[in-house]
Design an enzyme around this catalytic site. Sequence first.
Site, short mmCIF file in Angstrom:
data_model
loop_
_atom_site.label_atom_id
_atom_site.label_comp_id
_atom_site.label_asym_id
_atom_site.label_seq_id
_atom_site.Cartn_x
_atom_site.Cartn_y
_atom_site.Cartn_z
CD GLU A 91 -7.42 -12.11 2.22
OE1 GLU A 91 -6.95 -11.08 1.70
OE2 GLU A 91 -7.57 -12.26 3.45
CD GLU A 94 -8.27 -8.40 -1.01
OE1 GLU A 94 -7.31 -7.75 -1.50
OE2 GLU A 94 -8.21 -8.95 0.10
CG ASP A 105 1.90 -1.16 3.36
OD1 ASP A 105 1.17 -0.81 4.30
OD2 ASP A 105 1.57 -2.03 2.51
CG MET A 141 -0.93 -6.02 -6.29
SD MET A 141 -0.97 -5.37 -4.61
CE MET A 141 -1.64 -6.76 -3.70
CG ASP A 177 -5.73 -11.76 6.97
OD1 ASP A 177 -6.38 -12.13 5.98
OD2 ASP A 177 -5.84 -10.62 7.46
CG HIS A 179 -11.27 -11.59 2.31
ND1 HIS A 179 -10.85 -10.45 1.69
CD2 HIS A 179 -10.56 -11.65 3.47
CE1 HIS A 179 -9.94 -9.85 2.43
NE2 HIS A 179 -9.73 -10.56 3.51
CG ASP A 217 -9.67 -11.33 7.12
OD1 ASP A 217 -9.53 -12.45 6.61
OD2 ASP A 217 -9.09 -10.32 6.72
CG ASP A 257 -3.55 -10.04 2.32
OD1 ASP A 257 -2.86 -9.63 3.28
OD2 ASP A 257 -4.60 -9.48 1.96
CG HIS A 308 -1.70 -1.09 1.57
ND1 HIS A 308 -1.28 -2.18 2.25
CD2 HIS A 308 -3.01 -1.29 1.30
CE1 HIS A 308 -2.27 -3.04 2.37
NE2 HIS A 308 -3.33 -2.53 1.81
CE LYS A 336 -12.02 -8.76 5.93
NZ LYS A 336 -10.87 -8.07 6.55
CG ASP A 367 -4.78 -10.95 -1.56
OD1 ASP A 367 -3.87 -10.78 -2.39
OD2 ASP A 367 -5.32 -10.01 -0.95
C1 GCO Z 1 -7.73 -8.05 4.60
C2 GCO Z 1 -7.42 -7.57 3.25
C3 GCO Z 1 -6.33 -6.65 3.07
C4 GCO Z 1 -6.16 -6.27 1.62
C5 GCO Z 1 -5.01 -5.39 1.49
C6 GCO Z 1 -4.92 -4.87 0.08
O1 GCO Z 1 -7.09 -8.98 5.08
O2 GCO Z 1 -8.67 -7.55 5.17
O3 GCO Z 1 -7.01 -8.71 2.58
O4 GCO Z 1 -5.20 -7.23 3.55
O5 GCO Z 1 -5.91 -7.35 0.78
O6 GCO Z 1 -5.15 -4.36 2.39
O7 GCO Z 1 -5.60 -3.68 0.01
MN MN Z 2 -7.94 -10.99 4.90
MN MN Z 3 -6.27 -9.41 0.88
#
Ligand code: GCO
Ligand code: MN
Ligand code: MN
Length: 389
Positions: free
Chosen positions: A220, A184, A60, A91, A260, A223, A258, A289, A57, A186, A248
Amino acid sequence: MTSKNYQPKPEHKFTFGLWTVGNRGRDPFGDATRPTLPPIKIVKELSRLGAYGVNLHDNDLVPIDATRQERDATVREFKKALADHGMKVPMATTNLFYDPVFKDGAFTSNDPRVRLYALQKTMRSMDLGAELGAHIYVFWGGREGAEVDAAKDPREALKWNREALNFLCEYSIDQGYDYKFALEAKPNEPRGDIYLPTTGAMLGFIATLDHPEMVGVNPEVGHEQMSGLNFYHVVAQAIEAGKLFHIDLNDQKGPRFDQDLRFGSESIKNLFFLVKLLEESYDGPRHFDAHSYRSEDEAGVWDFAAGCMRNYLILKDKARQFNEDAEIQSLLSEIRSTEADDGVPIGCYSRERADEIKSRSMDRTELAKKQLPYERLDQLTVDILLGVR
Ligand code: GCO
Ligand code: MN
Ligand code: MN
């Protein structure tokens, strides 16, 4: 035969977000448990582990309130680190969720001034991504949603979102950036409900844009699992539609917040079919991700990153074993055989063909007798995955 050390190499195209290995373990109930990892250190360590690149991002790398000089100095140093360690940035994306200005949405804020600010921030971030060599641009609308449906009209929100994406497609074309946009989805978190909650919803929305050919999806794992969906099926649909522009990879313990988690730490069978599918029909970056457990220190973060890539390569090797397994392959040809020598399958429509199908004598009792040894097939798959075959 693939060597069994599962050593990641740049040719595998494994990437990590700066925000993923850089995650400090903060959650809604507790503060950071690890110190900040500088982006340059992340580039160096991921390169050492065999990754292909890093994604980011805008914020970041460049703090939201950096001056132009500070930004340029940071970018210069970062580019040098990328070159020194042979790492790419395939990306880039915009942080449209952290700052309080986005508390009620970015492109879908009720306030047109916030929508304009989101557009400005995204164009600047696209400039940054292009400068770093990115050709994929991800849009994750974390704040594009609502808790109070009385406050916002979701039809208006969709129109605002479309207006912004149409504008940004033109910006990319005008600047010669050659970006592919990847949307993306979610279903919720941080909003109570996020608009366009699934990859399927995104695919429907993309068809309504001015440049649908420039826009695909970035599904993702976690998600879609939050919505209880089969991720393998989600990705298969995106691939079949020519829309898998990025992915992702992570993992998740079923439909809840979520998580991750490290890729391949939970949903082994579903991710096995996913890896098999990606190896057969996707050649873009394999982006993780995900983030390390909050209980880890920095060494644990690198164990986490190595684990994501290792699990991918193990599943890739299992896919090879599955494809080479004579019993599995013979079961598959038995199951999928149609004895198609008499006008089966359907074919294209013509009035004659329709009449012929309607008048055909078909024995459904006979059709229902076909043997489907799915128990055996699935057990063989499980044997492979558990390493006893
Ligand atoms: C999450 C999202 C984020 C996005 C990332 C890209 O886990 O809620 O995946 O991680 O992918 O911020 O914008
Ligand atoms: Mn996520
Ligand atoms: Mn993501």
